[in-house]
Design an enzyme around this catalytic site. Structure first.
Site, PDB file in Angstrom:
ATOM      1  N   ARG A 225      48.395  38.569  30.814  1.00  7.30           N
ATOM      2  CA  ARG A 225      49.144  39.480  29.944  1.00  7.30           C
ATOM      3  C   ARG A 225      50.287  38.801  29.216  1.00  7.30           C
ATOM      4  NH1 ARG A 225      50.220  44.636  33.505  1.00  7.30           N
ATOM      5  NH2 ARG A 225      52.347  44.267  32.867  1.00  7.30           N
TER       6      ARG A 225
ATOM      7  N   ASP B 298      43.046  45.765  29.068  1.00  4.71           N
ATOM      8  CA  ASP B 298      41.861  46.262  29.802  1.00  4.71           C
ATOM      9  C   ASP B 298      40.726  46.704  28.869  1.00  4.71           C
ATOM     10  OD1 ASP B 298      43.452  45.890  32.011  1.00  4.71           O
ATOM     11  OD2 ASP B 298      43.950  48.010  32.260  1.00  4.71           O
TER      12      ASP B 298
ATOM     13  N   ARG C  71      32.466  23.502  45.614  1.00  2.65           N
ATOM     14  CA  ARG C  71      33.015  24.729  46.192  1.00  2.65           C
ATOM     15  C   ARG C  71      32.559  25.961  45.432  1.00  2.65           C
ATOM     16  NH1 ARG C  71      39.149  22.441  46.819  1.00  2.65           N
ATOM     17  NH2 ARG C  71      39.019  21.919  49.026  1.00  2.65           N
TER      18      ARG C  71
ATOM     19  N   GLY D 156      41.889  44.382  34.821  1.00  5.81           N
ATOM     20  CA  GLY D 156      40.992  45.314  34.150  1.00  5.81           C
ATOM     21  C   GLY D 156      41.005  46.710  34.734  1.00  5.81           C
ATOM     22  N   ARG D 157      41.788  46.866  35.853  1.00  7.97           N
ATOM     23  CA  ARG D 157      41.863  48.188  36.506  1.00  7.97           C
ATOM     24  C   ARG D 157      40.470  48.719  36.867  1.00  7.97           C
ATOM     25  NH1 ARG D 157      45.153  50.908  39.632  1.00  7.97           N
ATOM     26  NH2 ARG D 157      46.536  49.162  39.539  1.00  7.97           N
TER      27      ARG D 157
HETATM   28  O1  F6P Z   1      46.635  48.015  32.486  1.00  7.07           O
HETATM   29  C1  F6P Z   1      46.946  46.689  32.353  1.00  7.07           C
HETATM   30  C2  F6P Z   1      47.049  46.031  33.699  1.00  7.07           C
HETATM   31  O2  F6P Z   1      47.360  44.673  33.495  1.00  7.07           O
HETATM   32  C3  F6P Z   1      45.823  46.167  34.605  1.00  7.07           C
HETATM   33  O3  F6P Z   1      44.794  45.290  34.246  1.00  7.07           O
HETATM   34  C4  F6P Z   1      46.436  45.893  35.956  1.00  7.07           C
HETATM   35  O4  F6P Z   1      45.696  46.482  36.998  1.00  7.07           O
HETATM   36  C5  F6P Z   1      47.798  46.524  35.838  1.00  7.07           C
HETATM   37  O5  F6P Z   1      48.100  46.587  34.457  1.00  7.07           O
HETATM   38  C6  F6P Z   1      48.883  45.773  36.539  1.00  7.07           C
HETATM   39  O6  F6P Z   1      50.047  46.511  36.444  1.00  7.07           O
HETATM   40  P1  F6P Z   1      51.488  46.007  36.822  1.00  7.07           P
HETATM   41  O7  F6P Z   1      51.985  45.157  35.697  1.00  7.07           O
HETATM   42  O8  F6P Z   1      52.281  47.258  36.992  1.00  7.07           O
HETATM   43  O9  F6P Z   1      51.358  45.193  38.070  1.00  7.07           O
END
Ligand code: F6P
Length: 344
Positions: free
Chosen positions: A276, A128, A163, A171-172
């Site tokens: 991730r 993030d 489209r 990114g929270r």
């Molecule tokens: O903080 C990293 C992050 O990937 C955020 O971007 C996302 O909102 C959250 O973690 C998702 O968390 P989880 O893996 O618990 O679903």
């Protein structure tokens, strides 16, 4: 010295590169012993650990995830949690504990060091890029590259079908990934939490683009974005297991509303945890490696309560207390002067 290490919070590419660098420097340059704890604070409180030496970290530099496992939550979430951390550190004869984590883990680490007198130091991580006190966190650049690659691919299929593609990124509460990937991918518009959006303005951007003879739009939406008050109602989000607001349905609302307002067909793509997973970019490997080496330096300086940070290209020591309950938001100049120049 005997040094404990844990990885906490959501994982990100580069965690293994930090672990490797810590072990290599601690063992190779100082003759230290390193102990890894499984599953973040759970492993510390339950005394689940593994001795980490050079042989064990061989080959992990390019590997995503974390060989130690990770969890959310920490010692302040349960009665006696801090005592159990202290007990394990004593039982393991640890001189230091290195916490590799994001805002949540660093806040806990700061409290343990400053309020409870434990020898703890931090290493900031997260895709993030929202940790205060450092110019960057490792994992972010990899996530941006993955999102940019996805946007590039979506452009061609969007063009074939004329489209509107709505791409939701993580990114929270911040729009770092959306902004960077949106700029790099030539997005039609970028929606970030820091700048509440107006769905009619967004639709007007898409319509204007088509009126200019361009077709196909890619709208990048940060998962935590919010509409301007009173402009659009969203379904109730609720909280997850850890009390965090559940995100993830905004892009569908935006896709539907853009179709309604513009008449163009839309499709929604949520990149989710793909951002991730997998191997870190070379930039993140190098940053993670520098952070790991820097962390061992902080341990040998007895710099408890500090974390490594990137400032103007240099690895420096920063107080972990600056992260407590804080979020680092996007650079507004970059959004207003660069990102917005290409909307439409
Ligand atoms: O903080 C990293 C992050 O990937 C955020 O971007 C996302 O909102 C959250 O973690 C998702 O968390 P989880 O893996 O618990 O679903």
């Amino acid at each position: 010295m005997r040094i404990g290490v844990l990885t906490g919070g959501g994982d990100c590419p580069g965690l293994n590169a930090v672990i490797r660098a810590i072990v290599r420097k601690a063992e190779g340059q100082h003759g230290d012993e390193v102990v890894g704890f499984y599953d973040a604070w759970d492993g510390v409180m339950e005394g689940r650990s593994v001795r980490l030496d050079t042989a064990q970290v061989r080959g992990i530099l390019p590997r995503g995830g974390t060989i130690l496992g990770t969890r959310r939550g920490g010692p302040f979430d349960s009665d006696g949690g801090v005592d159990r951390v202290r007990a394990t550190m004593n039982a393991e004869r640890l001189d230091a504990l290195v916490v590799i984590g994001g805002n949540g883990s660093l806040t806990v680490a700061s409290m343990l060091a400053d309020d409870h007198g434990l020898p703890v130091i931090g290493v900031p991580k997260t895709i993030d890029n929202d940790v205060v006190g450092t110019d960057a966190t490792f994992g972010f650049q990899t996530a941006v590259q993955i999102a940019t690659d996805a946007i590039d691919r979506l452009h061609t299929t969007a063009e074939s079908h004329d489209r509107v593609m709505v791409v939701e990124v993580m990114g929270r509460d911040t729009g770092w990934i959306a902004m960077q990937a949106g700029i790099a991918g030539g997005a039609t518009a970028i929606v970030v939490p820091e700048v509440p959006f107006d769905i009619d303005e967004l639709a007007a951007i898409v319509t204007r683009r088509h009126a200019r003879g361009r077709y196909a739009s890619v709208v990048v939406v940060a998962e935590g974005a919010r509409p301007k008050p009173g402009t659009l109602s969203l379904p109730e989000r609720g909280n997850d297991h850890y009390g965090n607001e559940k995100l993830g349905d905004l892009s569908h609302v935006i896709g539907t509303e853009l179709s309604k307002r513009t008449g163009y067909e839309s499709r929604v793509v949520q990149l989710g945890h793909i951002q991730r997973g997998g191997t870190p970019t070379s930039y993140d490997r190098v940053l993670a490696t520098r952070f790991g080496l820097g962390a061992v330096g902080l341990v040998h300086d007895n710099a408890w309560g500090k974390m490594v940070a990137l400032k103007c290209g240099q690895i420096v020591a920063e107080s972990m207390s600056v992260t407590r309950g804080k979020t680092r938001f996007i650079d507004r100049d970059l959004f207003d002067d660069v990102a917005k120049s290409f909307f439409g």
